[in-house]
Design an enzyme around this catalytic site. Structure first.
Site, mmCIF file in Angstrom:
data_model
loop_
_atom_site.group_PDB
_atom_site.id
_atom_site.type_symbol
_atom_site.label_atom_id
_atom_site.label_comp_id
_atom_site.label_asym_id
_atom_site.label_seq_id
_atom_site.Cartn_x
_atom_site.Cartn_y
_atom_site.Cartn_z
ATOM 1 N N LYS A 1 5.217 2.208 -2.799
ATOM 2 C CA LYS A 1 5.365 3.688 -3.210
ATOM 3 C C LYS A 1 5.550 3.729 -4.712
ATOM 4 C CE LYS A 1 4.757 7.751 -1.135
ATOM 5 N NZ LYS A 1 4.018 8.044 -0.051
ATOM 6 N N THR B 1 -4.942 13.207 5.728
ATOM 7 C CA THR B 1 -3.587 13.282 6.109
ATOM 8 C C THR B 1 -3.403 14.597 6.920
ATOM 9 O OG1 THR B 1 -3.013 12.060 4.206
ATOM 10 C CG2 THR B 1 -1.191 13.270 5.484
ATOM 11 N N SER C 1 -7.226 5.754 4.258
ATOM 12 C CA SER C 1 -7.430 4.787 2.884
ATOM 13 C C SER C 1 -7.747 3.456 3.261
ATOM 14 C CB SER C 1 -5.807 4.777 2.335
ATOM 15 O OG SER C 1 -5.541 6.051 1.523
ATOM 16 N N LYS D 1 5.141 2.511 8.791
ATOM 17 C CA LYS D 1 3.851 3.196 9.157
ATOM 18 C C LYS D 1 2.525 2.498 9.343
ATOM 19 C CE LYS D 1 3.504 6.858 6.802
ATOM 20 N NZ LYS D 1 3.265 7.747 5.332
ATOM 21 N N ASN E 1 -2.311 19.244 -0.598
ATOM 22 C CA ASN E 1 -3.222 18.556 -0.099
ATOM 23 C C ASN E 1 -3.090 18.340 1.787
ATOM 24 O OD1 ASN E 1 -4.007 15.810 1.317
ATOM 25 N ND2 ASN E 1 -5.604 16.112 -0.233
ATOM 26 N N LYS F 1 0.583 -1.297 0.036
ATOM 27 C CA LYS F 1 0.071 -0.061 0.087
ATOM 28 C C LYS F 1 0.857 1.216 0.087
ATOM 29 C CE LYS F 1 -3.923 1.943 0.585
ATOM 30 N NZ LYS F 1 -3.759 3.036 -0.623
#
Ligand code: NAD
Length: 419
Positions: free
Chosen positions: A108, A192, A352, A96, A223, A72
């Site tokens: 990523k 976030t 998410s 994380k 964002n 992810k």
């Protein structure tokens, strides 16, 4: 070993990993298996530009591990992306997700492009081509992408549509961070920045700082930075300075954040908002404030800046903003409370996760439920980190990294090595 992961960002992630592995006393022969990504995919993405010419962009997807579930992580469109940076970001995603107890490995992706240089049509072509090239390597139970620097809800909608067209059915669970109109969740766009603010609230409680009378400086107004600015402003925090890649503004009386957000929603960037409070973008990280929020790119807090910083809370909204040398400075400056990136910005991947769960079940939650569940998960990560930092006598970053690494290692040990 694995020379392809060169560069300073991977070097930094590797060194942090080794420090955590030492603290956890992980045997040396088990370390490479935990450190190096399971898979790294490099693709070429040719598109037609509006002028009729053809141009090829390079893209990457790195899947660090799949030991706890699908990989992810976000996809960034940035002219500076390289495979070492993407690999480093995939490691941080692993620690994380494990710190937050989410059933994911880290991943990523990135495309080496300046997204601001593309027309909407070109951006769509590039987004679709990148996903098309990755279809053999991703899936709702293999690898689930999300937005990051230079990508947004619209890019996720194009990713989802491209994957779905290939599958012959709508597969909303292939990406998160989509628009609510096509399977996204309420609260993901804000998650976030909202999570960053929630960790700042908790950190302020730890150090007895009254946020309603405090000041903040924020680098990056995309964002994450803009939502964090808005949330802090709503709590009564005076935002002294902000910046993006086009401009920086400083007003000791406090900036009008709602007005600036409105300006950016119309113009895309900060440039042109005001000529009166323009300031040097390189100087904003060292403005005296209570809360400093780097929310742009990695490695901006160098040794030199760490020595000059005058804040009480350093909230790492960006991934990897603090260099190893700066961390060594902070080890001698305990008056600065650091909320490490893998904790501070974890609200994004947490929501998410909620989006993915909702898509898999086709059963959608209310925003209050999203926010309260996110805060509950983040609170556990926060208090576990602070407690274990005190017990182990290590930094908050090391405590958080150790918690994540411990969980990934436990899963790998229990599952064994195949064949
Ligand atoms: P974004 O593209 O929406 O915004 C990035 C912002 O940083 C823009 O305002 C850009 O102008 C600014 N910027 C870029 N270079 C800069 C520089 N040198 N100085 C000042 N400003 C600069 O990206 P985002 O999604 O807000 O991501 C920001 C950071 O947060 C990244 O490190 C990303 O990895 C991290 N992050 C994002 C999410 C998410 O959900 N979007 C989740 C976790 C972590």
């Amino acid at each position: 070993m694995f020379d392809i992961y060169g560069g300073p960002v991977f070097g930094m992630a590797r060194q942090q990993f080794l420090q955590a592995a030492d603290i956890l006393e992980i045997p040396t022969d088990q370390r490479d298996r935990l450190l190096y990504p399971k898979r790294a995919i490099a693709v070429t993405c040719p598109i037609h530009r509006d002028d009729g010419s053809t141009v090829v962009y390079e893209g990457y997807r790195v899947q660090h591990h799949l030991s706890l579930g699908p990989a992810k992580g976000g996809v960034r469109f940035s002219p500076h992306v390289d495979i070492g940076e993407v690999a480093a970001l995939s490691l941080w995603m692993s620690w994380k997700c494990a710190l937050m107890n989410l059933p994911y490995g880290g991943a990523k992706g990135g495309v080496r492009v300046d997204p601001y240089s593309l027309s909407p049509k070109e951006l769509e072509a590039l987004s679709r081509r990148f996903m098309q090239e990755l279809i053999p390597f991703v899936g709702p139970h293999v690898d689930v992408m999300a937005p990051d620097i230079g990508t947004n809800e619209q890019v996720m909608a194009w990713f989802m549509d491209t994957y779905s067209n290939d599958a012959g059915q709508t597969v909303t669970e292939i990406v998160t961070g989509k628009p609510v109109s096509c399977g996204g969740t309420v609260g993901r766009r804000e998650a976030t920045g909202r999570g960053v603010t929630h960790t700042i609230v908790r950190a302020a409680e730890e150090i007895n700082l009254n946020l309603a009378q405090s000041t903040a400086v924020i680098q990056g107004f995309g964002n994450v930075g803009s939502v964090a600015a808005n949330e802090l402003h709503a709590l009564g925090v005076k935002i002294l300075a902000i910046s993006d890649h086009t401009a920086a503004y400083h007003d000791p009386k406090g900036l009008n954040i709602p007005e600036i957000i409105d300006y950016v929603s119309k113009h895309g960037v900060l440039k042109g908002y005001s000529s009166e409070c323009l300031t040097d973008p390189n100087a904003i990280l060292t403005i005296k404030c209570d809360v400093l929020v780097p929310a742009a790119v990695e490695r901006v807090i160098t040794e030199e800046i760490a020595n000059k910083i005058e804040c009480r809370i350093l909230a790492e909204a960006a991934n990897g903003p603090t260099t190893l040398e700066a961390d060594a400075v902070f080890a001698k400056r305990p008056e600065v409370f650091i909320i490490p990136d893998i904790l501070c910005n974890s609200g994004g991947v947490t929501v998410s996760y909620f989006e993915w769960v909702q898509d898999l079940q086709q059963f959608f939650w209310e925003e209050e439920e999203i926010i309260s569940r996110m805060k509950k998960i983040m609170d556990k990560g926060f208090y576990d980190t602070v407690k274990s930092a005190k017990e182990l006598k290590v930094s908050n970053r090391m405590a958080a990294t150790c918690a994540g690494l411990r969980r990934v290692n436990a899963a790998k040990q229990a599952r064994g090595l195949f064949p």
